[in-house]
Scaffold this motif. Sequence first.
Motif, PDB file in Angstrom:
ATOM      1  N   SER A  48       0.784  -1.197  -0.093  1.00 41.25           N
ATOM      2  CA  SER A  48      -0.050  -0.077   0.108  1.00 41.25           C
ATOM      3  C   SER A  48       0.996   1.127  -0.022  1.00 41.25           C
ATOM      4  CB  SER A  48      -0.851   0.068   1.146  1.00 41.25           C
ATOM      5  OG  SER A  48      -0.320   0.309   2.370  1.00 41.25           O
ATOM      6  N   ALA A  49       0.267   2.436  -0.444  1.00 37.29           N
ATOM      7  CA  ALA A  49       0.890   3.531  -0.298  1.00 37.29           C
ATOM      8  C   ALA A  49       1.723   3.948   1.136  1.00 37.29           C
ATOM      9  CB  ALA A  49       0.180   4.603  -0.975  1.00 37.29           C
ATOM     10  N   LEU A  50       0.912   3.441   1.978  1.00 37.34           N
ATOM     11  CA  LEU A  50       1.331   3.775   3.619  1.00 37.34           C
ATOM     12  C   LEU A  50       2.696   2.854   3.738  1.00 37.34           C
ATOM     13  CD1 LEU A  50      -1.848   3.688   5.392  1.00 37.34           C
ATOM     14  CD2 LEU A  50      -0.608   5.699   4.973  1.00 37.34           C
ATOM     15  N   ASP A  51       2.908   2.093   3.070  1.00 37.30           N
ATOM     16  CA  ASP A  51       4.200   1.239   3.377  1.00 37.30           C
ATOM     17  C   ASP A  51       5.521   2.093   2.784  1.00 37.30           C
ATOM     18  OD1 ASP A  51       2.871  -1.060   4.495  1.00 37.30           O
ATOM     19  OD2 ASP A  51       2.667  -2.103   2.596  1.00 37.30           O
ATOM     20  N   LEU A  52       5.108   2.618   1.866  1.00 33.82           N
ATOM     21  CA  LEU A  52       6.226   3.794   1.210  1.00 33.82           C
ATOM     22  C   LEU A  52       6.551   5.004   1.841  1.00 33.82           C
ATOM     23  CD1 LEU A  52       5.184   2.917  -2.431  1.00 33.82           C
ATOM     24  CD2 LEU A  52       6.717   1.657  -1.011  1.00 33.82           C
ATOM     25  N   ALA A  53       5.652   5.129   3.001  1.00 37.91           N
ATOM     26  CA  ALA A  53       6.021   6.599   3.705  1.00 37.91           C
ATOM     27  C   ALA A  53       7.434   6.748   3.996  1.00 37.91           C
ATOM     28  CB  ALA A  53       5.039   6.594   4.849  1.00 37.91           C
ATOM     29  N   GLY A  54       8.022   7.749   3.602  1.00 35.26           N
ATOM     30  CA  GLY A  54       9.374   8.136   3.935  1.00 35.26           C
ATOM     31  C   GLY A  54      10.433   7.448   3.000  1.00 35.26           C
ATOM     32  N   ALA A  55       9.882   6.795   2.075  1.00 38.68           N
ATOM     33  CA  ALA A  55      10.974   6.057   1.143  1.00 38.68           C
ATOM     34  C   ALA A  55      11.777   7.132   0.345  1.00 38.68           C
ATOM     35  CB  ALA A  55       9.909   5.270   0.014  1.00 38.68           C
ATOM     36  N   LEU A  56      11.304   8.387   0.179  1.00 41.63           N
ATOM     37  CA  LEU A  56      12.066   9.420  -0.634  1.00 41.63           C
ATOM     38  C   LEU A  56      12.570  10.312   0.584  1.00 41.63           C
ATOM     39  CD1 LEU A  56       9.585   9.991  -3.523  1.00 41.63           C
ATOM     40  CD2 LEU A  56      11.691   8.589  -3.543  1.00 41.63           C
ATOM     41  N   TYR A  57      12.665  10.064   1.555  1.00 43.99           N
ATOM     42  CA  TYR A  57      13.291  10.848   2.821  1.00 43.99           C
ATOM     43  C   TYR A  57      14.778  11.108   2.667  1.00 43.99           C
ATOM     44  CZ  TYR A  57      15.142  12.572   7.114  1.00 43.99           C
ATOM     45  OH  TYR A  57      15.805  13.163   8.005  1.00 43.99           O
TER      46      TYR A  57
END
Length: 88
Positions: A48-57
């Motif tokens: 889900s999109a929530l699993d990718l939170a912070g991936a581009l940090y």
Amino acid sequence: MGIESKLTSKCQTTIPAEVREFLKIGAGDRIGYEFVEGKVVLVPKNRSALDLAGALYVPGRKPVSIEEMNEAIADAAAEKYERSRARR
């Protein structure tokens, strides 16, 4: 360099086990490819999109507001449009 794999004559490759485990992907899962700041990022499509939170940090980079994002998108679209018109 870190983990590598080799392209076959048909331009296919096996994603190394360490990468598959990190992305939590397996046989039959879909992955996407995104261009981010001169690099290609593999994006698992089984999450889900929530699993990718912070991936581009990026440490040290200041947060950007939605308004700033929209402005940057509009500027890039206008620039692309102007470049396409200049080629005619």
